[in-house]
Design a protein around this motif. Structure first.
Motif, PDB file in Angstrom:
ATOM      1  N   ALA A 152       0.851  -1.194   0.000  1.00 56.92           N
ATOM      2  CA  ALA A 152       0.000   0.000   0.000  1.00 56.92           C
ATOM      3  C   ALA A 152       0.882   1.237   0.000  1.00 56.92           C
ATOM      4  O   ALA A 152       1.793   1.356   0.808  1.00 56.92           O
ATOM      5  CB  ALA A 152      -0.930   0.011   1.213  1.00 56.92           C
ATOM      6  N   VAL A 153       0.606   2.139  -0.913  1.00 53.18           N
ATOM      7  CA  VAL A 153       1.353   3.387  -1.029  1.00 53.18           C
ATOM      8  C   VAL A 153       0.535   4.508  -0.398  1.00 53.18           C
ATOM      9  O   VAL A 153      -0.645   4.679  -0.721  1.00 53.18           O
ATOM     10  CB  VAL A 153       1.652   3.709  -2.513  1.00 53.18           C
ATOM     11  N   GLN A 154       1.150   5.257   0.492  1.00 55.53           N
ATOM     12  CA  GLN A 154       0.440   6.353   1.151  1.00 55.53           C
ATOM     13  C   GLN A 154       0.542   7.630   0.328  1.00 55.53           C
ATOM     14  O   GLN A 154       1.637   8.084   0.013  1.00 55.53           O
ATOM     15  CB  GLN A 154       1.022   6.588   2.541  1.00 55.53           C
ATOM     16  N   GLY A 155      -0.600   8.206   0.021  1.00 53.66           N
ATOM     17  CA  GLY A 155      -0.645   9.465  -0.717  1.00 53.66           C
ATOM     18  C   GLY A 155      -0.758   9.256  -2.214  1.00 53.66           C
ATOM     19  O   GLY A 155      -0.257   8.281  -2.777  1.00 53.66           O
ATOM     20  N   GLY A 156      -1.433  10.192  -2.860  1.00 54.10           N
ATOM     21  CA  GLY A 156      -1.630  10.129  -4.298  1.00 54.10           C
ATOM     22  C   GLY A 156      -2.911  10.846  -4.671  1.00 54.10           C
ATOM     23  O   GLY A 156      -3.792  11.055  -3.831  1.00 54.10           O
ATOM     24  N   THR A 157      -2.993  11.231  -5.940  1.00 54.68           N
ATOM     25  CA  THR A 157      -4.170  11.947  -6.441  1.00 54.68           C
ATOM     26  C   THR A 157      -4.991  11.045  -7.343  1.00 54.68           C
ATOM     27  O   THR A 157      -4.460  10.449  -8.285  1.00 54.68           O
ATOM     28  CB  THR A 157      -3.760  13.216  -7.207  1.00 54.68           C
ATOM     29  N   TYR A 158      -6.273  10.953  -7.038  1.00 47.81           N
ATOM     30  CA  TYR A 158      -7.227  10.143  -7.791  1.00 47.81           C
ATOM     31  C   TYR A 158      -8.046  11.095  -8.661  1.00 47.81           C
ATOM     32  O   TYR A 158      -8.713  11.990  -8.142  1.00 47.81           O
ATOM     33  CB  TYR A 158      -8.115   9.413  -6.779  1.00 47.81           C
ATOM     34  N   VAL A 159      -7.969  10.927  -9.976  1.00 47.49           N
ATOM     35  CA  VAL A 159      -8.820  11.696 -10.873  1.00 47.49           C
ATOM     36  C   VAL A 159     -10.053  10.860 -11.178  1.00 47.49           C
ATOM     37  O   VAL A 159      -9.953   9.691 -11.545  1.00 47.49           O
ATOM     38  CB  VAL A 159      -8.082  12.124 -12.162  1.00 47.49           C
ATOM     39  N   CYS A 160     -11.219  11.463 -10.966  1.00 47.16           N
ATOM     40  CA  CYS A 160     -12.480  10.752 -11.182  1.00 47.16           C
ATOM     41  C   CYS A 160     -13.093  11.201 -12.499  1.00 47.16           C
ATOM     42  O   CYS A 160     -13.484  12.359 -12.653  1.00 47.16           O
ATOM     43  CB  CYS A 160     -13.448  11.019 -10.031  1.00 47.16           C
TER      44      CYS A 160
END
Length: 291
Positions: A152-160
């Motif tokens: 599991a990687v902590q942090g990131g941007t999810y584009v919906c």
């Protein structure tokens, strides 16, 4: 102190939650329409759990057809204080290969066909979405993943994106160039509505593919995704079980105020508020409307 109630929204491939004790199904009416399915209530080591399959049993709802307002409303009515979203997604980074779980902390909303707020004409409110993920819930998820040896990687941007079609190559290259981490079709307006309902929210984005920017994934198919979904689903259920076992039994106040988001959000004068809308907001905003 408020008793913690952990809500789980299951995305593609996660239509039930094994391991629950004292399982029962509950149908809750919502003034916002029909939710995706009846709620499944249960416990894990004494912690109350409320589960909702986002796409309905048998995956009958596309991302654009989900009634996000009704889903969040019934979870609020069920007493959920902390909500974890489990979602399949595509990756824009080589270091986030299929099978990786990304504990995202930011969102970009590219949807255009969905009702994105409980508020509007007759009762206007503006909540902060600068930090859409509750930090303490994020930390508990990271600890549970580590305990279960889940990458599991902590942090990131999810584009919906709107969907239901996958990205064009041009879109995929654009999102990659903008530095986004993953792409999905369901976390918005879900996260926005959870904030309006004063529910602490966090998302586990489960990577199924590299999206079409990658030469090896330029023609993503449902069959390809399902193969990874099945593996991810098993890990997600183990993650939830560990999270529940270690989760605080009393709700922790959110350091960024997710659970008090409406304290200074309402702007419409009390005498100008629409009575019918106020009635619909009884669960979502009752705490501030009754004060």
């Amino acid at each position: 102190m408020t008793r913690a109630v952990l809500g789980i929204i299951g995305g593609s491939g996660i239509y039930d939650l094994p391991g629950l004790q004292d399982v029962r199904e509950e149908t809750i009416a919502s003034p916002w329409g029909e939710p995706s399915a009846a709620l499944t209530r249960g416990e894990i080591d004494g912690l109350p759990i409320v589960f909702l399959p986002r796409h309905g049993k048998g995956h009958v709802l596309s991302p654009s057809d989900i009634n996000y307002r009704a889903n969040i409303d019934v979870l609020k009515r069920a007493g959920v204080t902390d909500l974890v979203s489990l979602s399949a997604c595509g990756s824009f980074r080589e270091d986030l290969p299929p099978g990786t779980f990304v504990l995202v902390d930011q969102f970009v909303d590219r949807t255009c066909k969905r009702e994105s707020s409980f508020f509007g004409k007759g009762c206007v409110a503006h909540v902060s979405m600068a930090h859409p993920v509750s930090p303490r819930l994020h930390v508990h998820l990271a600890a549970a993943a580590k305990a279960e040896s889940i990458a599991a990687v902590q942090g990131g941007t999810y584009v919906c994106m709107e969907g239901p079609q996958f990205s064009t190559l041009a879109e995929s290259l654009m999102y990659k160039a903008q530095g986004f981490s993953v792409i999905g079709m369901t976390n918005m307006p879900e996260a926005k509505l959870a904030r309006e309902a004063e529910i602490c929210y966090a998302s586990v984005a489960m990577v199924t593919d590299f999206d079409c920017w990658h030469p090896d994934h330029d023609a993503v198919t449902v069959q390809d995704i399902i193969r990874v979904l099945n593996s991810n689903a098993g890990k997600a259920k183990a993650l939830v079980a560990r999270l529940a076992r270690d989760f605080p039994r009393e709700h922790e106040l959110c350091p960024i105020g997710s659970d008090r988001a409406l304290d200074s959000a309402l702007i419409t004068a009390p005498e100008a508020r629409d009575p019918q809308l106020l009635k619909n907001l009884d669960a979502v905003a009752g705490r501030v409307l009754r004060s």
